[in-house]
Design a protein around this motif. Structure first.
Motif, short mmCIF file in Angstrom:
data_model
loop_
_atom_site.label_atom_id
_atom_site.label_comp_id
_atom_site.label_asym_id
_atom_site.label_seq_id
_atom_site.Cartn_x
_atom_site.Cartn_y
_atom_site.Cartn_z
N ASN A 318 0.81 -1.22 0.00
CA ASN A 318 0.00 0.00 0.00
C ASN A 318 0.84 1.27 0.00
OD1 ASN A 318 -2.30 -1.56 0.05
ND2 ASN A 318 -2.65 -1.34 2.25
N PHE A 319 1.87 1.32 0.85
CA PHE A 319 2.67 2.53 0.95
C PHE A 319 3.46 2.78 -0.33
CE2 PHE A 319 3.05 2.17 5.87
CZ PHE A 319 1.78 2.70 6.01
N GLY A 320 4.02 1.73 -0.92
CA GLY A 320 4.78 1.90 -2.16
C GLY A 320 3.88 2.31 -3.31
N ARG A 321 2.71 1.68 -3.41
CA ARG A 321 1.79 2.06 -4.49
C ARG A 321 1.36 3.52 -4.37
NH1 ARG A 321 -0.04 -3.54 -4.06
NH2 ARG A 321 -1.35 -2.98 -2.30
N ALA A 322 1.14 3.97 -3.14
CA ALA A 322 0.75 5.37 -2.94
C ALA A 322 1.88 6.32 -3.33
CB ALA A 322 0.34 5.60 -1.49
N PHE A 323 3.11 5.99 -2.95
CA PHE A 323 4.24 6.86 -3.26
C PHE A 323 4.46 6.94 -4.76
CE2 PHE A 323 8.66 8.07 -3.86
CZ PHE A 323 8.80 9.12 -2.96
N TYR A 324 4.35 5.80 -5.45
CA TYR A 324 4.56 5.76 -6.89
C TYR A 324 3.31 6.14 -7.68
CZ TYR A 324 9.30 3.96 -6.87
OH TYR A 324 10.66 3.84 -6.73
N LYS A 325 2.22 6.38 -6.97
CA LYS A 325 0.96 6.81 -7.58
C LYS A 325 0.48 5.80 -8.62
CE LYS A 325 2.13 11.66 -6.76
NZ LYS A 325 2.25 13.02 -7.31
N VAL A 326 0.49 4.54 -8.22
CA VAL A 326 0.07 3.48 -9.13
C VAL A 326 -0.97 2.62 -8.43
CG1 VAL A 326 1.98 1.97 -8.39
CG2 VAL A 326 0.86 1.57 -10.57
N ALA A 327 -2.02 2.31 -9.13
CA ALA A 327 -3.04 1.43 -8.59
C ALA A 327 -2.59 -0.02 -8.75
CB ALA A 327 -4.36 1.64 -9.33
N ALA A 328 -3.19 -0.88 -7.96
CA ALA A 328 -2.91 -2.30 -8.11
C ALA A 328 -3.32 -2.77 -9.49
CB ALA A 328 -3.66 -3.10 -7.05
N LYS A 329 -2.60 -3.75 -10.02
CA LYS A 329 -2.94 -4.30 -11.34
C LYS A 329 -4.36 -4.86 -11.32
CE LYS A 329 -1.34 -7.71 -14.75
NZ LYS A 329 -1.31 -6.79 -15.88
N SER A 330 -4.76 -5.42 -10.21
CA SER A 330 -6.10 -5.95 -10.04
C SER A 330 -6.34 -6.06 -8.55
CB SER A 330 -6.22 -7.33 -10.70
OG SER A 330 -5.46 -8.27 -9.96
N ARG A 331 -7.48 -6.59 -8.19
CA ARG A 331 -7.78 -6.81 -6.77
C ARG A 331 -7.37 -8.23 -6.38
NH1 ARG A 331 -10.57 -2.66 -4.75
NH2 ARG A 331 -11.17 -3.87 -2.93
N GLU A 332 -6.21 -8.65 -6.85
CA GLU A 332 -5.73 -9.99 -6.53
C GLU A 332 -5.36 -10.10 -5.05
OE1 GLU A 332 -3.71 -12.01 -10.28
OE2 GLU A 332 -2.62 -10.25 -9.60
N GLU A 333 -5.57 -11.28 -4.52
CA GLU A 333 -5.24 -11.55 -3.12
C GLU A 333 -4.45 -12.84 -3.01
OE1 GLU A 333 -8.75 -9.60 -0.45
OE2 GLU A 333 -9.24 -11.47 -1.49
N ILE A 334 -3.66 -12.90 -1.93
CA ILE A 334 -2.88 -14.09 -1.65
C ILE A 334 -3.23 -14.60 -0.26
CG2 ILE A 334 -0.93 -13.60 -3.19
CD1 ILE A 334 0.53 -12.32 -0.83
N GLN A 335 -3.06 -15.88 -0.08
CA GLN A 335 -3.26 -16.53 1.22
C GLN A 335 -1.95 -17.16 1.63
OE1 GLN A 335 -5.25 -20.45 1.36
NE2 GLN A 335 -6.73 -19.49 2.74
N LEU A 336 -1.57 -16.94 2.87
CA LEU A 336 -0.33 -17.51 3.40
C LEU A 336 -0.68 -18.38 4.60
CD1 LEU A 336 0.61 -14.17 2.70
CD2 LEU A 336 2.65 -15.61 2.50
N ARG A 337 -0.43 -19.65 4.45
CA ARG A 337 -0.76 -20.61 5.50
C ARG A 337 0.48 -20.91 6.32
NH1 ARG A 337 -3.37 -23.18 1.05
NH2 ARG A 337 -1.86 -24.91 1.13
N PRO A 338 0.32 -21.16 7.61
CA PRO A 338 1.49 -21.32 8.48
C PRO A 338 2.22 -22.65 8.34
CG PRO A 338 -0.54 -21.53 9.75
CD PRO A 338 -0.94 -21.08 8.38
N GLU A 339 1.65 -23.62 7.63
CA GLU A 339 2.40 -24.86 7.48
C GLU A 339 3.65 -24.60 6.63
OE1 GLU A 339 -1.27 -25.48 4.70
OE2 GLU A 339 -0.84 -24.54 6.63
N PRO A 340 4.78 -25.17 7.05
CA PRO A 340 6.04 -24.82 6.39
C PRO A 340 6.26 -25.56 5.08
CG PRO A 340 6.46 -26.36 8.17
CD PRO A 340 4.99 -26.03 8.23
N VAL A 341 6.96 -24.86 4.20
CA VAL A 341 7.48 -25.47 2.98
C VAL A 341 8.95 -25.05 2.88
CG1 VAL A 341 6.75 -23.50 1.57
CG2 VAL A 341 7.18 -25.71 0.49
#
Length: 376
Positions: A318-341
């Motif tokens: 969020n902070f970098g996008r605001a500084f560079y005045k760029v919107a997200a490419k899309s409303r993509e989301e990621i999920q991070l699960r605590p099980e290790p890889v």
């Protein structure tokens, strides 16, 4: 995994505001790893690698020069090559500041959608001999950038010599940052890959047009880690533990001036063992930050209440996008699960040291990352 653990997280896709994607075979290896690290926006720095064959090895030369991205036309051509490999990423392009950079080139860059200009002081990193020595000579360029609202990206180190070495090169550069901000108060400036408490303080002392990026690897490393480990060696080098603590606290502070730039800089394993400076973090860009914050809570550097989804979303994008005045490419989301890889031991052709790339913290635990809303 660490004792303190955040649990399952759902975040907006991350944005990486400092990345090196190379050219040729190395580009083909690393560009597909961008989204593996949960990232869909990257700010592309202007150093390539070209391969030169000899009887015994392949030498990778940092082409600030060979060739550097000096014109917006070249930047757009390079972006097309990246998009052909991975079209689901927004590539923000930069130019390399050189003696050929003029206000007219800045105007063309603005018209063609270039985001900024990267400044390498001469001699501070691999193949930066074409970098600048006299900032005053570029004041007309900076003035045009300020007028047109392009970003100036600074590799913030001074050249070694006269009492300056790799441990104090960044702190020695900070008066230049302050001078440029004083001369061009409306020019957006990013002090790239901050490594010292002094750099954090200098960025905070400036107005809202000055920001600093923080890497993942500098949240893990200190000066004791890299002398005997080529895969932990980068420029600027990791500094003192007290510096690392201040970087972690700045990254978690919620201050919009500080945001993520991996400075992921891949080299072949062969080149790393011969002293190439750069750390490859791209495939685990988001996961490494979460792990760094979890470790910081466990070590008492941060409180558990400091680390939460909103803070992560701000630092990771969020902070970098605001500084560079760029919107997200899309409303993509990621999920991070605590099980290790386990972090992979290499990318690329494992049978050839000249082709494989070793990521930071190979063999260590990372989180499972999954795209839950994704561009088709």
């Amino acid at each position: 995994m660490t004792t303190f653990e955040l649990g399952e997280l759902k975040l907006a896709a991350s944005a990486d505001f400092h990345v090196h994607l190379r050219d040729g075979e190395l580009m083909e290896t690393v560009v597909p790893t961008i989204r593996q690290g949960g990232v869909n926006i990257v700010y592309v720095m202007v150093r390539f690698y070209r391969r030169f064959m000899s009887d015994t090895l392949i030498i990778y030369v940092q082409p600030n020069l060979q060739p550097p991205i000096l014109t917006p036309e070249h930047a757009i051509e390079y972006r097309s090559k990246l998009e052909a490999i991975e079209p689901r990423v927004l590539y923000l392009m930069s130019l390399y500041l050189s003696s050929s950079t003029t206000p007219e080139i800045v105007r063309r860059a603005k018209d063609m959608g270039i985001s900024g200009v990267k400044c390498y002081p001469a001699g501070v990193t691999t193949n930066s001999s074409a970098g600048i020595t006299d900032y005053n000579a570029f004041f007309p360029v900076f003035r045009e950038m300020e007028k047109l609202d392009l970003v100036l990206n600074l590799h913030g180190e001074c050249q070694s010599g006269n009492g300056i070495d790799e441990l104090n090169a960044e702190e020695s550069f900070l008066p230049t940052l302050l001078q440029l901000h004083s001369e061009f108060p409306k020019l957006r400036i990013v002090l790239e890959h901050c490594t010292t408490a002094a750099a954090i303080q200098a960025v905070q002392s400036c107005g809202p047009t000055v920001a600093g990026t923080i890497t993942a690897h500098h949240l893990f490393l200190t000066k004791s880690d890299w002398p005997d480990d080529p895969f932990s060696f980068c420029k600027p080098v990791a500094k003192l533990e007290s510096d690392r603590v201040q970087l972690i606290r700045a990254a978690a502070s919620g201050i919009p001036k500080f945001f993520y730039g991996t400075d992921s800089a891949p080299h072949s394993a062969a080149a790393k063992r011969k002293g190439a400076a750069g750390i490859f973090t791209q495939p685990y860009a988001t996961q490494l930050i979460i792990n760094a914050f979890e470790r910081a809570v466990e070590a008492g550097i941060l409180k558990a209440s400091d680390v939460h989804a909103d803070m992560l979303a701000n630092f990771l994008g969020n902070f970098g996008r605001a500084f560079y005045k760029v919107a997200a490419k899309s409303r993509e989301e990621i999920q991070l699960r605590p099980e290790p890889v386990k972090i992979s031991h290499h990318f690329g052709d494992s049978s050839r040291e000249e082709s494989k790339v070793v990521p930071f913290r190979k063999g260590e635990d990372a989180r499972v990352l999954k795209w839950i809303t994704e561009t088709n």
